[in-house]
Design a protein around this motif. Structure first.
Motif, PDB file in Angstrom:
ATOM      1  N   VAL A 197      -0.308 -11.644   9.638  1.00 47.17           N
ATOM      2  CA  VAL A 197      -1.297 -11.729   8.569  1.00 47.17           C
ATOM      3  C   VAL A 197      -2.633 -11.265   9.155  1.00 47.17           C
ATOM      4  O   VAL A 197      -3.213 -11.935  10.011  1.00 47.17           O
ATOM      5  N   VAL A 198      -3.112 -10.104   8.718  1.00 48.71           N
ATOM      6  CA  VAL A 198      -4.291  -9.495   9.338  1.00 48.71           C
ATOM      7  C   VAL A 198      -5.566  -9.776   8.565  1.00 48.71           C
ATOM      8  O   VAL A 198      -6.659  -9.468   9.050  1.00 48.71           O
ATOM      9  N   ALA A 199      -5.456 -10.348   7.382  1.00 48.73           N
ATOM     10  CA  ALA A 199      -6.650 -10.696   6.613  1.00 48.73           C
ATOM     11  C   ALA A 199      -6.321 -11.823   5.655  1.00 48.73           C
ATOM     12  O   ALA A 199      -5.230 -11.872   5.079  1.00 48.73           O
ATOM     13  N   ASP A 200      -7.277 -12.741   5.507  1.00 52.55           N
ATOM     14  CA  ASP A 200      -7.182 -13.852   4.559  1.00 52.55           C
ATOM     15  C   ASP A 200      -8.429 -13.794   3.696  1.00 52.55           C
ATOM     16  O   ASP A 200      -9.511 -14.201   4.113  1.00 52.55           O
ATOM     17  N   LEU A 201      -8.294 -13.254   2.485  1.00 53.69           N
ATOM     18  CA  LEU A 201      -9.425 -12.937   1.631  1.00 53.69           C
ATOM     19  C   LEU A 201      -9.575 -13.983   0.533  1.00 53.69           C
ATOM     20  O   LEU A 201      -8.605 -14.605   0.113  1.00 53.69           O
ATOM     21  N   ARG A 202     -10.805 -14.140   0.038  1.00 56.51           N
ATOM     22  CA  ARG A 202     -11.095 -15.078  -1.051  1.00 56.51           C
ATOM     23  C   ARG A 202     -11.821 -14.322  -2.169  1.00 56.51           C
ATOM     24  O   ARG A 202     -13.028 -14.475  -2.347  1.00 56.51           O
ATOM     25  N   PRO A 203     -11.083 -13.549  -2.965  1.00 62.32           N
ATOM     26  CA  PRO A 203     -11.742 -12.755  -4.011  1.00 62.32           C
ATOM     27  C   PRO A 203     -12.389 -13.598  -5.099  1.00 62.32           C
ATOM     28  O   PRO A 203     -13.416 -13.202  -5.672  1.00 62.32           O
ATOM     29  N   GLY A 204     -11.778 -14.759  -5.441  1.00 62.21           N
ATOM     30  CA  GLY A 204     -12.314 -15.573  -6.516  1.00 62.21           C
ATOM     31  C   GLY A 204     -11.204 -16.300  -7.247  1.00 62.21           C
ATOM     32  O   GLY A 204     -10.041 -16.256  -6.853  1.00 62.21           O
ATOM     33  N   ARG A 234       0.863  -1.175   0.000  1.00 65.54           N
ATOM     34  CA  ARG A 234       0.000   0.000   0.000  1.00 65.54           C
ATOM     35  C   ARG A 234       0.903   1.230   0.000  1.00 65.54           C
ATOM     36  O   ARG A 234       1.956   1.225   0.648  1.00 65.54           O
ATOM     37  N   PRO A 235       0.558   2.299  -0.718  1.00 63.51           N
ATOM     38  CA  PRO A 235       1.466   3.439  -0.832  1.00 63.51           C
ATOM     39  C   PRO A 235       1.972   4.021   0.482  1.00 63.51           C
ATOM     40  O   PRO A 235       3.087   4.555   0.542  1.00 63.51           O
ATOM     41  N   ASP A 236       1.190   3.915   1.572  1.00 67.13           N
ATOM     42  CA  ASP A 236       1.677   4.440   2.846  1.00 67.13           C
ATOM     43  C   ASP A 236       2.605   3.459   3.560  1.00 67.13           C
ATOM     44  O   ASP A 236       3.165   3.776   4.617  1.00 67.13           O
ATOM     45  N   GLY A 237       2.774   2.255   3.003  1.00 71.07           N
ATOM     46  CA  GLY A 237       3.722   1.290   3.552  1.00 71.07           C
ATOM     47  C   GLY A 237       3.230   0.481   4.731  1.00 71.07           C
ATOM     48  O   GLY A 237       3.962  -0.368   5.248  1.00 71.07           O
ATOM     49  N   ARG A 238       1.991   0.685   5.184  1.00 71.94           N
ATOM     50  CA  ARG A 238       1.531  -0.008   6.384  1.00 71.94           C
ATOM     51  C   ARG A 238       1.097  -1.445   6.116  1.00 71.94           C
ATOM     52  O   ARG A 238       1.131  -2.292   7.011  1.00 71.94           O
ATOM     53  N   GLN A 239       0.673  -1.741   4.903  1.00 68.05           N
ATOM     54  CA  GLN A 239       0.238  -3.091   4.548  1.00 68.05           C
ATOM     55  C   GLN A 239       0.979  -3.569   3.309  1.00 68.05           C
ATOM     56  O   GLN A 239       1.385  -2.757   2.459  1.00 68.05           O
ATOM     57  N   ARG A 275      -6.838 -16.883  -3.310  1.00 66.23           N
ATOM     58  CA  ARG A 275      -6.675 -16.198  -2.025  1.00 66.23           C
ATOM     59  C   ARG A 275      -5.785 -14.971  -2.161  1.00 66.23           C
ATOM     60  O   ARG A 275      -4.907 -14.899  -3.028  1.00 66.23           O
ATOM     61  N   VAL A 276      -5.998 -14.031  -1.265  1.00 64.62           N
ATOM     62  CA  VAL A 276      -5.115 -12.883  -1.079  1.00 64.62           C
ATOM     63  C   VAL A 276      -4.974 -12.678   0.419  1.00 64.62           C
ATOM     64  O   VAL A 276      -5.982 -12.682   1.147  1.00 64.62           O
ATOM     65  N   GLN A 277      -3.737 -12.538   0.882  1.00 64.21           N
ATOM     66  CA  GLN A 277      -3.514 -12.261   2.294  1.00 64.21           C
ATOM     67  C   GLN A 277      -2.904 -10.873   2.464  1.00 64.21           C
ATOM     68  O   GLN A 277      -2.157 -10.390   1.599  1.00 64.21           O
ATOM     69  N   VAL A 278      -3.248 -10.249   3.597  1.00 68.79           N
ATOM     70  CA  VAL A 278      -2.777  -8.906   3.907  1.00 68.79           C
ATOM     71  C   VAL A 278      -1.879  -8.983   5.134  1.00 68.79           C
ATOM     72  O   VAL A 278      -2.263  -9.554   6.165  1.00 68.79           O
ATOM     73  N   ILE A 279      -0.683  -8.407   5.019  1.00 72.02           N
ATOM     74  CA  ILE A 279       0.310  -8.442   6.099  1.00 72.02           C
ATOM     75  C   ILE A 279       0.512  -7.038   6.645  1.00 72.02           C
ATOM     76  O   ILE A 279       0.670  -6.077   5.881  1.00 72.02           O
ATOM     77  N   ASP A 280       0.520  -6.916   7.969  1.00 70.87           N
ATOM     78  CA  ASP A 280       0.867  -5.663   8.639  1.00 70.87           C
ATOM     79  C   ASP A 280       2.391  -5.552   8.651  1.00 70.87           C
ATOM     80  O   ASP A 280       3.076  -6.424   9.187  1.00 70.87           O
ATOM     81  N   THR A 281       2.932  -4.497   8.056  1.00 68.79           N
ATOM     82  CA  THR A 281       4.388  -4.403   7.922  1.00 68.79           C
ATOM     83  C   THR A 281       5.096  -4.108   9.238  1.00 68.79           C
ATOM     84  O   THR A 281       6.298  -4.327   9.359  1.00 68.79           O
ATOM     85  N   GLU A 282       4.369  -3.598  10.222  1.00 66.75           N
ATOM     86  CA  GLU A 282       4.973  -3.291  11.515  1.00 66.75           C
ATOM     87  C   GLU A 282       5.095  -4.545  12.377  1.00 66.75           C
ATOM     88  O   GLU A 282       6.135  -4.797  12.995  1.00 66.75           O
ATOM     89  N   LEU A 288     -11.016  -3.461   4.082  1.00 74.71           N
ATOM     90  CA  LEU A 288     -10.757  -4.811   3.558  1.00 74.71           C
ATOM     91  C   LEU A 288     -12.019  -5.431   2.977  1.00 74.71           C
ATOM     92  O   LEU A 288     -12.268  -6.633   3.109  1.00 74.71           O
ATOM     93  N   LYS A 289     -12.801  -4.602   2.271  1.00 76.73           N
ATOM     94  CA  LYS A 289     -14.029  -5.074   1.647  1.00 76.73           C
ATOM     95  C   LYS A 289     -14.075  -4.655   0.181  1.00 76.73           C
ATOM     96  O   LYS A 289     -13.599  -3.575  -0.183  1.00 76.73           O
ATOM     97  N   PRO A 290     -14.678  -5.505  -0.676  1.00 71.57           N
ATOM     98  CA  PRO A 290     -14.841  -5.124  -2.084  1.00 71.57           C
ATOM     99  C   PRO A 290     -15.884  -4.037  -2.227  1.00 71.57           C
ATOM    100  O   PRO A 290     -16.889  -4.029  -1.502  1.00 71.57           O
ATOM    101  N   VAL A 291     -15.655  -3.119  -3.167  1.00 73.47           N
ATOM    102  CA  VAL A 291     -16.596  -2.020  -3.364  1.00 73.47           C
ATOM    103  C   VAL A 291     -17.172  -1.982  -4.775  1.00 73.47           C
ATOM    104  O   VAL A 291     -18.184  -1.321  -5.003  1.00 73.47           O
ATOM    105  N   SER A 292     -16.540  -2.694  -5.723  1.00 66.16           N
ATOM    106  CA  SER A 292     -17.051  -2.651  -7.086  1.00 66.16           C
ATOM    107  C   SER A 292     -16.476  -3.803  -7.891  1.00 66.16           C
ATOM    108  O   SER A 292     -15.425  -4.359  -7.540  1.00 66.16           O
ATOM    109  N   THR A 293     -17.169  -4.154  -8.983  1.00 70.22           N
ATOM    110  CA  THR A 293     -16.732  -5.219  -9.877  1.00 70.22           C
ATOM    111  C   THR A 293     -16.950  -4.782 -11.320  1.00 70.22           C
ATOM    112  O   THR A 293     -17.996  -4.201 -11.647  1.00 70.22           O
TER     113      THR A 293
END
Length: 392
Positions: free
Chosen positions: A327-334, A299-304, A316-323, A367-372
């Motif tokens: 692993v703060v999220a385990d997503l299943r987009p498709g 993420r541009p601010d470097g936090r994730q 799957r997509v996982q989100v990592i907290d850089t600090e 951490l939610k989808p907003v559009s497709t």
């Protein structure tokens, strides 16, 4: 009579105005590669919409994109050797040339006037005028020992000082081509850098060029501030030399993320994201993840950092907290998440689902989808803000 002349002139001006591209900016635009159909969609991030679909761009199975400095033109590098220049405003293919037989990416020069393309066939780099796509230079790669062909070229990036830097897969070299004095480049060659460099990156500040090695562990690093020091080996445990698992898809090194003096690196053939100190280039941690990572996108601010995976975990997509490295999220987009791209200021994360025939837009904070958006087997997503970054 005068009234008739004025009416004719006004009509001419109106028709002329209609023929011009719409008066708007391009900073909010991007393109999505539709790999199976040889087409691209021009997208707008603010409205989450597709503005146009352009066909006839050839084999886009490994396509990449760079942008002109004014962010109006997208240059698409096709696997079939096609180089296409797309006008985002008029929504058309401005120019297209077939410059090689098998291409693997390209770059735009620091001043925006040159486009370089790296080729498997014929092995080497060709350089073109960015405005006309007229060829201005041809840099043949080193011939193989048996003389049958030239080395394949990979990992081509732009670098400060009007340079292009790239690697030779078959002969284990890194070359720097300096165009600062005109169209006849000064070539500097670095030999014996390691076995089979397969991809490379340049750090965001343009100082370090780093090539991943397919044939052994470790990476080859060239300090562009001090090229006289030669190439050194870093991150000795990174690579295929002692792989623990079958490698279903080699990670793209452009997918490295650098945040808070840490580099987050997809491990090859392992269910890990490696962390190293971006000042010393020594490994400091290994983060366990769901599968073999392909892209690790910051993420541009470097936090994730957001991580996608090779088959069979590519839904799957996982989100990592850089600090905390958690692993703060385990997503299943498709099915078959191929690529991820943040908008320039990080308010949106776009990802492509090849087997779901769609592109999704996510809010990286909730951490939610907003559009497709529907898309035909989409792969790469490239926003025009890349124009202002080195190595993109």
């Amino acid at each position: 009579m005068i009234r008739s002349i004025l009416l004719t002139a006004a009509t001419g001006l109106l028709l002329s105005a209609c023929a011009q591209p719409p008066l708007r900016g391009t900073g909010d635009l991007g393109v999505v590669i539709e790999r199976a159909s040889g087409s691209v969609q021009i997208i707008e991030s603010d409205s989450h919409t597709a503005l146009a679909r352009l066909e006839g761009l050839g084999d886009l199975s490994h396509a990449s994109v760079v942008y002109s400095r004014d962010q109006r033109y997208a240059y698409v590098f096709g696997r079939d050797g096609g180089l296409s220049k797309i006008d985002l405003l008029s929504q058309r293919i401005d120019r297209r040339v077939i410059q090689g037989g098998n291409s693997i990416g390209g770059a735009i020069s620091q001043d925006g006037k040159l486009i370089a393309v790296s080729n498997y066939v014929p092995g080497g780099v060709k350089v073109f005028d960015a405005r006309t796509l007229r060829q201005v230079a041809d840099i043949p790669a080193t011939p193989l020992a048996d003389g049958s062909k030239r080395s394949r070229v990979v990992g081509l990036v732009d670098a400060p000082g009007q340079r292009f830097v790239f690697s030779l897969f078959d002969t284990g070299e890194i070359w720097s081509a300096d165009f600062s004095q005109g169209a006849s480049p000064k070539i500097t060659r670095f030999n014996n850098i390691g076995q089979q460099p397969y991809d490379a990156l340049i750090t965001p500040d343009g100082r370090y060029y780093m090539a991943g090695l397919f044939g052994e562990d470790g990476m080859a690093q060239l300090d562009l501030w001090h090229p006289e020091r030669g190439v050194k080996r870093v991150l000795g445990d990174y690579g295929r030399g002692q792989e623990k698992l079958p490698v279903y898809k080699m990670p793209h090194l452009e997918g490295w993320a650098v945040a808070d003096n840490q580099a987050f690196v997809p491990a090859v053939g392992r269910h890990q994201v490696l962390v190293m100190d971006a000042r010393t280039w020594r490994q400091t941690a290994a983060i366990a993840v769901a599968g073999q990572p392909v892209f690790v996108t910051s993420r541009p601010d470097g936090r994730q950092v957001w991580v996608n995976f090779a088959y069979p975990d590519n839904d799957r997509v996982q989100v990592i907290d850089t600090e905390t490295h958690a692993v703060v999220a385990d997503l299943r987009p498709g099915p078959a998440v191929l690529h991820m791209e943040f908008t320039a200021r990080g308010d949106q994360l776009w990802l492509s689902l090849r087997d779901g025939d769609q592109v999704q837009v996510w809010d990286p904070y909730s951490l939610k989808p907003v559009s497709t958006l529907p898309a035909a087997a989409p792969s790469g997503i490239f926003f025009s803000s890349r124009a202002q970054k080195t190595g993109y």
